[in-house]
Design a protein around this motif. Structure first.
Motif, PDB file in Angstrom:
ATOM      1  N   SER A  51       0.810  -1.213   0.000  1.00 27.38           N
ATOM      2  CA  SER A  51       0.000   0.000   0.000  1.00 27.38           C
ATOM      3  C   SER A  51       0.845   1.266   0.000  1.00 27.38           C
ATOM      4  CB  SER A  51      -0.931   0.009   1.215  1.00 27.38           C
ATOM      5  OG  SER A  51      -1.834  -1.061   1.136  1.00 27.38           O
ATOM      6  N   SER A 166      -9.709  11.181   9.580  1.00 28.58           N
ATOM      7  CA  SER A 166     -10.134  11.132   8.173  1.00 28.58           C
ATOM      8  C   SER A 166     -11.499  11.778   7.966  1.00 28.58           C
ATOM      9  CB  SER A 166     -10.149   9.694   7.659  1.00 28.58           C
ATOM     10  OG  SER A 166     -11.248   8.984   8.182  1.00 28.58           O
ATOM     11  N   LYS A 170      -9.875  15.849   4.892  1.00 31.01           N
ATOM     12  CA  LYS A 170      -9.968  15.084   3.649  1.00 31.01           C
ATOM     13  C   LYS A 170      -8.634  15.186   2.911  1.00 31.01           C
ATOM     14  CE  LYS A 170     -14.267  14.229   4.350  1.00 31.01           C
ATOM     15  NZ  LYS A 170     -14.618  13.020   4.981  1.00 31.01           N
ATOM     16  N   LYS A 171      -7.834  14.147   3.060  1.00 32.23           N
ATOM     17  CA  LYS A 171      -6.518  14.093   2.426  1.00 32.23           C
ATOM     18  C   LYS A 171      -6.393  12.787   1.655  1.00 32.23           C
ATOM     19  CE  LYS A 171      -3.876  17.202   5.118  1.00 32.23           C
ATOM     20  NZ  LYS A 171      -3.067  18.142   4.517  1.00 32.23           N
ATOM     21  N   ASP A 172      -5.291  12.713   0.937  1.00 31.02           N
ATOM     22  CA  ASP A 172      -4.970  11.506   0.197  1.00 31.02           C
ATOM     23  C   ASP A 172      -4.835  10.330   1.177  1.00 31.02           C
ATOM     24  OD1 ASP A 172      -3.880   9.537  -1.401  1.00 31.02           O
ATOM     25  OD2 ASP A 172      -2.509  10.884  -2.425  1.00 31.02           O
ATOM     26  N   PRO A 173      -5.386   9.166   0.855  1.00 31.01           N
ATOM     27  CA  PRO A 173      -5.273   8.010   1.754  1.00 31.01           C
ATOM     28  C   PRO A 173      -3.824   7.625   2.077  1.00 31.01           C
ATOM     29  CG  PRO A 173      -6.873   7.559   0.042  1.00 31.01           C
ATOM     30  CD  PRO A 173      -6.225   8.868  -0.301  1.00 31.01           C
ATOM     31  N   LEU A 174      -2.896   7.962   1.202  1.00 27.60           N
ATOM     32  CA  LEU A 174      -1.501   7.649   1.479  1.00 27.60           C
ATOM     33  C   LEU A 174      -0.995   8.361   2.730  1.00 27.60           C
ATOM     34  CD1 LEU A 174       0.100   7.612  -2.075  1.00 27.60           C
ATOM     35  CD2 LEU A 174      -0.326   5.689  -0.570  1.00 27.60           C
ATOM     36  N   ILE A 175      -1.535   9.546   3.000  1.00 29.95           N
ATOM     37  CA  ILE A 175      -1.158  10.272   4.218  1.00 29.95           C
ATOM     38  C   ILE A 175      -1.540   9.442   5.444  1.00 29.95           C
ATOM     39  CG2 ILE A 175      -1.593  12.362   5.582  1.00 29.95           C
ATOM     40  CD1 ILE A 175       0.020  12.913   3.058  1.00 29.95           C
TER      41      ILE A 175
END
Length: 193
Positions: A51, A166, A170-175
């Motif tokens: 991931s 989360s 609202k950020k990139d899931p990678l964060i």
């Protein structure tokens, strides 16, 4: 013989796993149970590494699983086998797309695939939660004072905090994967030393 089985299993995964990399996990869990090439815990670790590494999750997991099973040759076979069905389907569909692009039958099929894909991803999420958080599945006679025997409290707390963050940010899931990786390392540093 193991390389032929590896090729067949990953080609099957590549053909039937619609919905992205996480949709491959039910097939990989099944492969783990049937062949014993890797444990569910090892699969969870492969998923975590896949991931956060560049590239599609399903392809990365296939590469790791193939390597775990049969070394570099296994990783090459697993990677090529999982990609081949998608490649062939894209070539065939691109040839036929102009002919059927306004077909109500094609629209119906695509519409029907959405809930099936969502159900597969939900099953994967439940399995990952169970493997990461639940320690003991025998809840008969559970004692709330010994809850740590049944649930990884640190893992559950980390999951809950990341979930709340989360909802707010609202950020990139990678964060969130990076946050989880860092927190996991910090929480388990005493096991490493």
């Amino acid at each position: 013989m193991i390389l032929v089985l590896l090729c067949m299993e990953f080609a099957k995964i590549g053909f039937f796993s619609l919905g992205g990399g996480y949709a491959t996990l039910p097939f990989l869990y099944h492969m783990s149970e049937v062949y014993g090439w890797f444990s569910p815990l090892e699969l969870s670790r492969m998923l975590a590494i896949s991931s956060i590494t560049p590239g599609p999750v399903g392809l990365n997991v296939a590469t790791f699983a193939g390597f775990k099973t049969a070394g570099i040759t296994g990783s090459l076979i697993a990677t090529m086998s999982i990609m081949l069905p998608s490649f062939l389907m894209v070539v065939i569909i691109s040839k036929m797309l102009k002919k059927f692009k306004d077909s109500p039958y094609l629209d119906s099929v695509m519409y029907a695939l959405r809930p099936a894909t969502a159900a597969m991803l939900g099953a994967v999420a439940f399995r990952l939660f169970k493997d990461a958080i639940i320690r003991n599945t025998d809840f008969s006679g559970i004692n709330l004072l010994n809850l740590q025997n049944y649930v990884d409290l640190k893992g559950f707390l980390l999951l809950f905090i990341l979930f709340l963050i989360s909802l707010k940010i609202k950020k990139d899931p990678l964060i969130f994967l990076a946050y989880g990786a860092i927190a996991g390392i910090l929480l388990h540093i005493n096991h490493i030393i």
